[in-house]
Design an enzyme around this catalytic site. Structure first.
Site, PDB file in Angstrom:
ATOM      1  N   THR A 109       0.819  -1.213   0.000  1.00  0.00           N
ATOM      2  CA  THR A 109       0.000   0.000   0.000  1.00  0.00           C
ATOM      3  C   THR A 109       0.848   1.256   0.000  1.00  0.00           C
ATOM      4  O   THR A 109       0.470   2.275  -0.589  1.00  0.00           O
ATOM      5  CB  THR A 109      -0.939  -0.002   1.221  1.00  0.00           C
ATOM      6  OG1 THR A 109      -1.778  -1.144   1.165  1.00  0.00           O
ATOM      7  CG2 THR A 109      -1.797   1.244   1.256  1.00  0.00           C
ATOM      8  N   TYR A 167      -7.409   1.468  -4.293  1.00  0.00           N
ATOM      9  CA  TYR A 167      -6.104   1.762  -4.875  1.00  0.00           C
ATOM     10  C   TYR A 167      -5.492   0.486  -5.451  1.00  0.00           C
ATOM     11  O   TYR A 167      -5.981  -0.624  -5.207  1.00  0.00           O
ATOM     12  CB  TYR A 167      -5.161   2.343  -3.816  1.00  0.00           C
ATOM     13  CG  TYR A 167      -4.949   1.436  -2.627  1.00  0.00           C
ATOM     14  CD1 TYR A 167      -3.917   0.504  -2.605  1.00  0.00           C
ATOM     15  CD2 TYR A 167      -5.792   1.508  -1.519  1.00  0.00           C
ATOM     16  CE1 TYR A 167      -3.730  -0.348  -1.525  1.00  0.00           C
ATOM     17  CE2 TYR A 167      -5.619   0.670  -0.437  1.00  0.00           C
ATOM     18  CZ  TYR A 167      -4.586  -0.258  -0.440  1.00  0.00           C
ATOM     19  OH  TYR A 167      -4.414  -1.098   0.620  1.00  0.00           O
ATOM     20  N   SER A 176       1.733  -7.648  -0.467  1.00  0.00           N
ATOM     21  CA  SER A 176       2.509  -8.561   0.376  1.00  0.00           C
ATOM     22  C   SER A 176       2.056 -10.006   0.246  1.00  0.00           C
ATOM     23  O   SER A 176       2.867 -10.937   0.309  1.00  0.00           O
ATOM     24  CB  SER A 176       2.430  -8.118   1.844  1.00  0.00           C
ATOM     25  OG  SER A 176       1.087  -8.141   2.309  1.00  0.00           O
ATOM     26  N   THR A 234       0.938  -4.243   4.410  1.00  0.00           N
ATOM     27  CA  THR A 234       0.677  -4.538   5.821  1.00  0.00           C
ATOM     28  C   THR A 234      -0.096  -5.834   6.044  1.00  0.00           C
ATOM     29  O   THR A 234      -0.109  -6.348   7.153  1.00  0.00           O
ATOM     30  CB  THR A 234      -0.107  -3.387   6.476  1.00  0.00           C
ATOM     31  OG1 THR A 234      -1.344  -3.195   5.770  1.00  0.00           O
ATOM     32  CG2 THR A 234       0.698  -2.102   6.474  1.00  0.00           C
ATOM     33  N   ASP A 235      -0.728  -6.390   4.999  1.00  0.00           N
ATOM     34  CA  ASP A 235      -1.548  -7.590   5.192  1.00  0.00           C
ATOM     35  C   ASP A 235      -0.735  -8.729   5.796  1.00  0.00           C
ATOM     36  O   ASP A 235      -1.209  -9.423   6.698  1.00  0.00           O
ATOM     37  CB  ASP A 235      -2.173  -8.038   3.870  1.00  0.00           C
ATOM     38  CG  ASP A 235      -3.365  -7.180   3.481  1.00  0.00           C
ATOM     39  OD1 ASP A 235      -3.772  -6.324   4.296  1.00  0.00           O
ATOM     40  OD2 ASP A 235      -3.887  -7.355   2.362  1.00  0.00           O
ATOM     41  N   LYS A 292      -1.329  -7.652  13.041  1.00  0.00           N
ATOM     42  CA  LYS A 292      -2.253  -6.668  12.485  1.00  0.00           C
ATOM     43  C   LYS A 292      -3.612  -6.865  13.149  1.00  0.00           C
ATOM     44  O   LYS A 292      -4.176  -7.950  13.110  1.00  0.00           O
ATOM     45  CB  LYS A 292      -2.356  -6.821  10.964  1.00  0.00           C
ATOM     46  CG  LYS A 292      -3.182  -5.731  10.299  1.00  0.00           C
ATOM     47  CD  LYS A 292      -3.094  -5.804   8.776  1.00  0.00           C
ATOM     48  CE  LYS A 292      -3.874  -4.639   8.149  1.00  0.00           C
ATOM     49  NZ  LYS A 292      -3.756  -4.623   6.667  1.00  0.00           N
ATOM     50  N   GLU A 314       2.888 -37.120  21.004  1.00  0.00           N
ATOM     51  CA  GLU A 314       3.646 -37.755  19.937  1.00  0.00           C
ATOM     52  C   GLU A 314       3.487 -36.967  18.637  1.00  0.00           C
ATOM     53  O   GLU A 314       2.384 -36.771  18.145  1.00  0.00           O
ATOM     54  CB  GLU A 314       3.174 -39.195  19.725  1.00  0.00           C
ATOM     55  CG  GLU A 314       4.000 -39.940  18.695  1.00  0.00           C
ATOM     56  CD  GLU A 314       3.550 -41.377  18.495  1.00  0.00           C
ATOM     57  OE1 GLU A 314       4.093 -42.050  17.602  1.00  0.00           O
ATOM     58  OE2 GLU A 314       2.625 -41.809  19.224  1.00  0.00           O
TER      59      GLU A 314
END
Length: 514
Positions: free
Chosen positions: A60, A74, A108, A139-140, A221, A349
């Site tokens: 972004t 965007y 990302s 930022t994701d 986030k 286990e």
């Protein structure tokens, strides 16, 4: 690559291991103090401007909006980093010499694990010549970018990830039609300020957004659209930036190993190829969850699966059955919680306790662990230590006996007669003090009680080290055993921002106001 199997730590030592040598970094600092004390003032060169490399991946922060008011509409990864940095001139040039590596330019979530591998190698190469690196991302999944770098970058120099929640501009270039309230310019400027300051040296990778500094391991986030989206639950941010000032109130526990081989993680990617990184998946548990996901992951070749369980890591009956079958096929599991915080400590286990790692971060840790060992006991040790570093100061609670005076105090009689206690030295058997104020033939008694010409027998324990004694104190190697402790502390404070490895000569260059 297979590692040898270490002894399994006791329950009391889990996650903490033995106490770290907190004095290690201090010893390096004091070594530099000794060097500086011997150097001529004229030989100390003026600090150079820090060199910072920005490794851009898009997101972004490099996004082009459909309008100046369009905060959420965007196209990510549109503008180049050179274009973005041009908007920060000339102010950014006053802080650091900045160069750019345009690693990629997309959201990302579009990056592969193979590209993560290449990103680490790129960052490490940049750190060979730069004082710090900024990685800009969307930022994701920025917290995953940050934690991956935290686990794999072997250099202690600052690595800072940053991004934005609003696109930069709406024009053909980043300098045209800026978006109202765009946070990208401030985040990028502040991240460069932070990296140039060297104040997060040995912190590993940190995330900086909205003027807050977070540890890569702990941050997540927390909001889909708000600027203050990143949170560190339970313990909070490491610090914050206010104008030209940087405040750090706590640090990741790994700083205790700064200046030692123990600081670096076992995951040196230069020893493996990207193809050695295995498939690891996440199964999200919910009411009456099916085990079909686990079975499908195992059938598809996953060598590790993280379960995001309810509460303290619980999964449904069908999922548990599927997990047992997958374990029998050699799949490793890490148990975590979907709640967002709290530790999962149960094992079994083929099951490793994920402790307080978020599922998406436990996946990266498990992936690297599977790439570097085939021994699940070694994996458990790494999850207990590398993945969960923790402060443990208990070893310093019993640092040794209380210091005792080296000689008995003396008491002076009002009449000026010799003291009632035994003097430290008696020439010819006479008292050390003559009546009527005449000079004495023996040693002066004006020195503070307990001070002798012989070095005190200080301990090599932390208490002894803190005392500054000439035999066990940290200043012993400088021959400054009689220097008052306050002077030693002052010397440490003078160079504490620039001591470790000698890499921090530019630490406070950032004090100028942009």
């Amino acid at each position: 690559m297979t590692s040898s199997t270490p002894a399994r730590p006791s329950d009391s030592a889990r996650r903490r291991g033995s106490a770290r040598p907190i004095a290690a970094a201090g010893a390096v600092t004091l070594a530099v103090v000794g060097t500086l004390a011997l150097a001529s003032p004229a030989a100390v060169a003026a600090p150079d401007k820090p060199v910072v490399t920005v490794v851009a991946t898009g997101g972004t922060i490099a996004g082009k909006a459909t309008g100046r008011e369009a905060f959420t509409s965007y196209r990510a990864g549109t503008y180049t980093m050179d274009d973005l940095l041009a908007q920060l001139q000339p102010e950014i040039a006053e802080i650091a010499d900045v160069n750019v590596i345009q690693f990629g330019n997309k959201g990302s979530g579009g990056y592969t694990i193979s590209e993560f591998y290449d990103l680490t190698r790129t960052v490490e190469q940049a750190l060979e010549t730069s004082d710090g690196v900024i990685v800009t991302t969307g930022t994701d999944t920025q917290e995953e970018f940050a934690y991956w770098l935290d686990l794999t970058v072997q250099s202690p120099k600052p690595v800072v990830t940053t991004g934005a929640m609003r696109p930069w501009a709406a024009g053909d270039s980043a300098g045209e039609a800026p978006v109202f309230g765009a946070d990208g310019p401030a985040n990028l400027f502040t991240a460069i300020r932070l990296a140039a300051s060297q104040q997060t040296y040995c912190f590993g990778t940190v995330l900086m957004l909205n003027d807050e500094i977070h540890a890569a391991r702990e941050v997540t986030k927390g909001n889909a659209t708000m600027n203050d989206t990143f949170q560190t639950r339970l313990v909070g941010a490491l610090g914050w930036v206010a104008g030209s000032d940087i405040y750090l109130n706590r640090a990741p526990a790994r700083v205790l190993d700064c200046g030692t081989d123990a600081w670096a993680t076992p995951f040196d990617l230069s020893t493996i190829s990207a193809g050695d990184l295995p498939a690891v998946e996440i199964m999200y548990n919910y009411q009456a969850a099916s085990g079909a996901g686990i079975r499908a992951f195992a059938d598809a070749g996953a060598t590790g699966i993280v379960t995001a369980g309810t509460g303290a890591g619980g999964i449904s009956a069908d999922a548990s059955a599927a997990r047992r079958d997958a374990v029998a096929r050699g799949v490793w599991f890490v148990s975590t919680t979907r709640t967002g915080s709290g530790a999962v400590e149960s094992t079994g286990e083929g099951i490793i306790a994920g402790l307080d790692l978020l599922p998406q971060k436990a996946r990266l840790m498990l992936m690297l662990t599977r790439a570097f060992t085939t021994d699940i006991e070694q994996a458990r040790v790494w999850f207990d230590t590398v993945a969960a570093p923790s402060f443990d100061m208990s070893a310093y609670a019993d640092a040794g006996p209380e210091p005792t005076p080296s000689e008995e105090p003396t008491t002076e009689e009002p009449s000026g007669e010799p003291t009632t206690g035994e003097p430290s030295e008696e020439p010819s058997g006479e008292p050390s003090e003559e009546p009527s104020g005449e000079p004495t033939d023996g040693p002066s008694t004006d020195a503070p009680t307990g001070v002798t010409d012989e070095p005190s027998d200080t301990s090599s324990s932390p208490a002894g080290a803190a005392s500054g004694g000439s035999s066990g104190g940290p200043l012993a190697f400088t021959g400054a055993g009689s220097v008052p402790l306050v002077l030693g502390v002052a010397l440490v404070l003078i160079v504490s921002g620039a001591a470790v490895h000698g890499h921090r000569r530019r630490a406070r260059h950032l004090t100028m106001t942009a």
